[in-house]
Design a protein around this motif. Sequence first.
Motif, PDB file in Angstrom:
ATOM      1  N   ALA A  63      -1.316  18.217 -15.514  1.00 17.34           N
ATOM      2  CA  ALA A  63      -0.814  16.970 -14.944  1.00 17.34           C
ATOM      3  C   ALA A  63      -1.891  15.896 -15.015  1.00 17.34           C
ATOM      4  O   ALA A  63      -3.065  16.165 -14.771  1.00 17.34           O
ATOM      5  CB  ALA A  63      -0.392  17.194 -13.500  1.00 17.34           C
ATOM      6  N   ASP A  64      -1.485  14.688 -15.332  1.00 18.69           N
ATOM      7  CA  ASP A  64      -2.418  13.571 -15.339  1.00 18.69           C
ATOM      8  C   ASP A  64      -2.817  13.267 -13.902  1.00 18.69           C
ATOM      9  O   ASP A  64      -1.995  13.311 -12.992  1.00 18.69           O
ATOM     10  CB  ASP A  64      -1.763  12.333 -15.949  1.00 18.69           C
ATOM     11  N   THR A  65      -4.062  12.978 -13.714  1.00 16.13           N
ATOM     12  CA  THR A  65      -4.539  12.612 -12.384  1.00 16.13           C
ATOM     13  C   THR A  65      -5.128  11.213 -12.437  1.00 16.13           C
ATOM     14  O   THR A  65      -5.537  10.732 -13.493  1.00 16.13           O
ATOM     15  CB  THR A  65      -5.613  13.600 -11.869  1.00 16.13           C
ATOM     16  N   ALA A  66      -5.134  10.582 -11.275  1.00  7.22           N
ATOM     17  CA  ALA A  66      -5.712   9.245 -11.159  1.00  7.22           C
ATOM     18  C   ALA A  66      -6.181   9.061  -9.726  1.00  7.22           C
ATOM     19  O   ALA A  66      -5.817   9.827  -8.828  1.00  7.22           O
ATOM     20  CB  ALA A  66      -4.688   8.174 -11.522  1.00  7.22           C
ATOM     21  N   LYS A  67      -6.972   8.037  -9.521  1.00 10.48           N
ATOM     22  CA  LYS A  67      -7.487   7.757  -8.187  1.00 10.48           C
ATOM     23  C   LYS A  67      -6.524   6.827  -7.463  1.00 10.48           C
ATOM     24  O   LYS A  67      -6.292   5.694  -7.897  1.00 10.48           O
ATOM     25  CB  LYS A  67      -8.875   7.120  -8.277  1.00 10.48           C
ATOM     26  N   LEU A  68      -5.959   7.324  -6.364  1.00 13.45           N
ATOM     27  CA  LEU A  68      -5.074   6.522  -5.523  1.00 13.45           C
ATOM     28  C   LEU A  68      -5.939   5.662  -4.604  1.00 13.45           C
ATOM     29  O   LEU A  68      -6.767   6.191  -3.855  1.00 13.45           O
ATOM     30  CB  LEU A  68      -4.157   7.430  -4.697  1.00 13.45           C
ATOM     31  N   PRO A  69      -5.770   4.342  -4.652  1.00 15.21           N
ATOM     32  CA  PRO A  69      -6.613   3.476  -3.814  1.00 15.21           C
ATOM     33  C   PRO A  69      -6.165   3.489  -2.346  1.00 15.21           C
ATOM     34  O   PRO A  69      -5.072   3.949  -2.024  1.00 15.21           O
ATOM     35  CB  PRO A  69      -6.413   2.085  -4.427  1.00 15.21           C
ATOM     36  N   ASN A  70      -7.014   2.965  -1.482  1.00 11.51           N
ATOM     37  CA  ASN A  70      -6.665   2.794  -0.075  1.00 11.51           C
ATOM     38  C   ASN A  70      -5.737   1.589   0.028  1.00 11.51           C
ATOM     39  O   ASN A  70      -6.124   0.466  -0.294  1.00 11.51           O
ATOM     40  CB  ASN A  70      -7.923   2.572   0.768  1.00 11.51           C
ATOM     41  N   LEU A  71      -4.509   1.810   0.467  1.00 12.28           N
ATOM     42  CA  LEU A  71      -3.501   0.762   0.504  1.00 12.28           C
ATOM     43  C   LEU A  71      -3.232   0.261   1.923  1.00 12.28           C
ATOM     44  O   LEU A  71      -2.457  -0.667   2.117  1.00 12.28           O
ATOM     45  CB  LEU A  71      -2.203   1.276  -0.132  1.00 12.28           C
ATOM     46  N   VAL A  72      -3.876   0.860   2.913  1.00  9.71           N
ATOM     47  CA  VAL A  72      -3.677   0.494   4.316  1.00  9.71           C
ATOM     48  C   VAL A  72      -4.185  -0.927   4.551  1.00  9.71           C
ATOM     49  O   VAL A  72      -5.261  -1.299   4.081  1.00  9.71           O
ATOM     50  CB  VAL A  72      -4.381   1.504   5.244  1.00  9.71           C
ATOM     51  N   GLY A  73      -3.377  -1.717   5.277  1.00 11.66           N
ATOM     52  CA  GLY A  73      -3.750  -3.093   5.611  1.00 11.66           C
ATOM     53  C   GLY A  73      -3.225  -4.116   4.624  1.00 11.66           C
ATOM     54  O   GLY A  73      -3.279  -5.311   4.892  1.00 11.66           O
ATOM     55  N   LYS A  74      -2.716  -3.668   3.491  1.00 13.70           N
ATOM     56  CA  LYS A  74      -2.203  -4.604   2.479  1.00 13.70           C
ATOM     57  C   LYS A  74      -0.723  -4.859   2.717  1.00 13.70           C
ATOM     58  O   LYS A  74      -0.031  -4.076   3.363  1.00 13.70           O
ATOM     59  CB  LYS A  74      -2.412  -4.025   1.085  1.00 13.70           C
ATOM     60  N   LEU A  76       3.082  -4.764   1.766  1.00 14.29           N
ATOM     61  CA  LEU A  76       3.763  -3.640   1.121  1.00 14.29           C
ATOM     62  C   LEU A  76       3.954  -3.873  -0.374  1.00 14.29           C
ATOM     63  O   LEU A  76       3.740  -2.964  -1.176  1.00 14.29           O
ATOM     64  CB  LEU A  76       5.100  -3.371   1.808  1.00 14.29           C
ATOM     65  N   GLN A  77       4.323  -5.086  -0.763  1.00 13.78           N
ATOM     66  CA  GLN A  77       4.530  -5.359  -2.182  1.00 13.78           C
ATOM     67  C   GLN A  77       3.230  -5.231  -2.963  1.00 13.78           C
ATOM     68  O   GLN A  77       3.192  -4.628  -4.034  1.00 13.78           O
ATOM     69  CB  GLN A  77       5.125  -6.754  -2.392  1.00 13.78           C
ATOM     70  N   ALA A  78       2.153  -5.762  -2.428  1.00 10.33           N
ATOM     71  CA  ALA A  78       0.857  -5.668  -3.103  1.00 10.33           C
ATOM     72  C   ALA A  78       0.406  -4.213  -3.187  1.00 10.33           C
ATOM     73  O   ALA A  78      -0.167  -3.787  -4.201  1.00 10.33           O
ATOM     74  CB  ALA A  78      -0.184  -6.510  -2.371  1.00 10.33           C
ATOM     75  N   ALA A  79       0.667  -3.435  -2.134  1.00  9.14           N
ATOM     76  CA  ALA A  79       0.293  -2.018  -2.138  1.00  9.14           C
ATOM     77  C   ALA A  79       1.073  -1.250  -3.202  1.00  9.14           C
ATOM     78  O   ALA A  79       0.510  -0.422  -3.924  1.00  9.14           O
ATOM     79  CB  ALA A  79       0.542  -1.415  -0.757  1.00  9.14           C
ATOM     80  N   GLN A  80       2.359  -1.538  -3.316  1.00 12.25           N
ATOM     81  CA  GLN A  80       3.172  -0.889  -4.353  1.00 12.25           C
ATOM     82  C   GLN A  80       2.669  -1.264  -5.742  1.00 12.25           C
ATOM     83  O   GLN A  80       2.549  -0.411  -6.627  1.00 12.25           O
ATOM     84  CB  GLN A  80       4.646  -1.284  -4.201  1.00 12.25           C
ATOM     85  N   ASP A  81       2.375  -2.530  -5.940  1.00  6.09           N
ATOM     86  CA  ASP A  81       1.869  -2.991  -7.238  1.00  6.09           C
ATOM     87  C   ASP A  81       0.544  -2.308  -7.583  1.00  6.09           C
ATOM     88  O   ASP A  81       0.327  -1.888  -8.718  1.00  6.09           O
ATOM     89  CB  ASP A  81       1.683  -4.508  -7.237  1.00  6.09           C
ATOM     90  N   GLU A  82      -0.338  -2.179  -6.590  1.00  9.28           N
ATOM     91  CA  GLU A  82      -1.640  -1.568  -6.824  1.00  9.28           C
ATOM     92  C   GLU A  82      -1.497  -0.066  -7.129  1.00  9.28           C
ATOM     93  O   GLU A  82      -2.198   0.469  -7.989  1.00  9.28           O
ATOM     94  CB  GLU A  82      -2.543  -1.778  -5.614  1.00  9.28           C
ATOM     95  N   ALA A  83      -0.582   0.601  -6.425  1.00 10.19           N
ATOM     96  CA  ALA A  83      -0.350   2.029  -6.684  1.00 10.19           C
ATOM     97  C   ALA A  83       0.180   2.227  -8.106  1.00 10.19           C
ATOM     98  O   ALA A  83      -0.252   3.135  -8.825  1.00 10.19           O
ATOM     99  CB  ALA A  83       0.623   2.610  -5.662  1.00 10.19           C
ATOM    100  N   GLN A  84       1.101   1.372  -8.526  1.00 15.01           N
ATOM    101  CA  GLN A  84       1.640   1.479  -9.878  1.00 15.01           C
ATOM    102  C   GLN A  84       0.579   1.158 -10.915  1.00 15.01           C
ATOM    103  O   GLN A  84       0.519   1.806 -11.965  1.00 15.01           O
ATOM    104  CB  GLN A  84       2.855   0.565 -10.043  1.00 15.01           C
ATOM    105  N   ALA A  85      -0.268   0.199 -10.641  1.00 15.50           N
ATOM    106  CA  ALA A  85      -1.349  -0.133 -11.575  1.00 15.50           C
ATOM    107  C   ALA A  85      -2.313   1.047 -11.726  1.00 15.50           C
ATOM    108  O   ALA A  85      -2.899   1.234 -12.795  1.00 15.50           O
ATOM    109  CB  ALA A  85      -2.099  -1.375 -11.104  1.00 15.50           C
ATOM    110  N   ALA A  86      -2.434   1.848 -10.671  1.00 13.84           N
ATOM    111  CA  ALA A  86      -3.309   3.021 -10.728  1.00 13.84           C
ATOM    112  C   ALA A  86      -2.620   4.208 -11.403  1.00 13.84           C
ATOM    113  O   ALA A  86      -3.256   5.221 -11.660  1.00 13.84           O
ATOM    114  CB  ALA A  86      -3.748   3.411  -9.317  1.00 13.84           C
ATOM    115  N   GLY A  87      -1.304   4.088 -11.689  1.00 15.91           N
ATOM    116  CA  GLY A  87      -0.584   5.148 -12.387  1.00 15.91           C
ATOM    117  C   GLY A  87       0.385   5.938 -11.533  1.00 15.91           C
ATOM    118  O   GLY A  87       0.987   6.900 -11.996  1.00 15.91           O
ATOM    119  N   PHE A  88       0.574   5.546 -10.285  1.00 12.37           N
ATOM    120  CA  PHE A  88       1.486   6.240  -9.378  1.00 12.37           C
ATOM    121  C   PHE A  88       2.805   5.479  -9.318  1.00 12.37           C
ATOM    122  O   PHE A  88       2.854   4.346  -8.843  1.00 12.37           O
ATOM    123  CB  PHE A  88       0.862   6.354  -7.980  1.00 12.37           C
ATOM    124  N   TYR A  89       3.875   6.121  -9.800  1.00 20.54           N
ATOM    125  CA  TYR A  89       5.172   5.455  -9.867  1.00 20.54           C
ATOM    126  C   TYR A  89       6.211   6.077  -8.949  1.00 20.54           C
ATOM    127  O   TYR A  89       7.294   5.522  -8.787  1.00 20.54           O
ATOM    128  CB  TYR A  89       5.691   5.451 -11.310  1.00 20.54           C
TER     129      TYR A  89
END
Length: 138
Positions: A63-74, A76-89
């Motif tokens: 399985a491909d792995t990636a680093k999930l960033p800390n999304l707390v405090g952001k 919700l839309q920005a957090a979703q965008d950042e998670a997807q940019a990191a490879g989490f869909y």
Amino acid sequence: MRTRTTAAALIATALLVLTACESTDDTGPTKPDTTAEHTSGQPKQDTDSPEADTETPTEDDKADTAKLPNLVGKDLQAAQDEAQAAGFYVLDDQDASGQNRLQILDRNWTVCNQDPAPGTHPTDTLVTLFAVKDDESC
């Protein structure tokens, strides 16, 4: 008006005929023959047995792995965008207040918690973001 109706009917019929011509037959000449003959003179090994499966997993099998960033405090839309940019869909969002509200406008919500925690994870991991409305506290 009658000409337009007739023309529309002819176009619709032509489209229907064209889509009906697409074959779903798996035996057509464009499909490669997937049957293989055993011609080496050696007895054919049973490939369903556990002993025959000696291949080691390749990099593609892992399985491909990636680093999930800390999304707390952001927001919700920005957090979703950042998670997807990191490879989490595979994302889910929940109402952190416990009221089970739907997040219609994601920009009006702030992430209070995330599951899993920031760090390296398989990219097909479900990432759940728990959020409250912007004017509420976590």
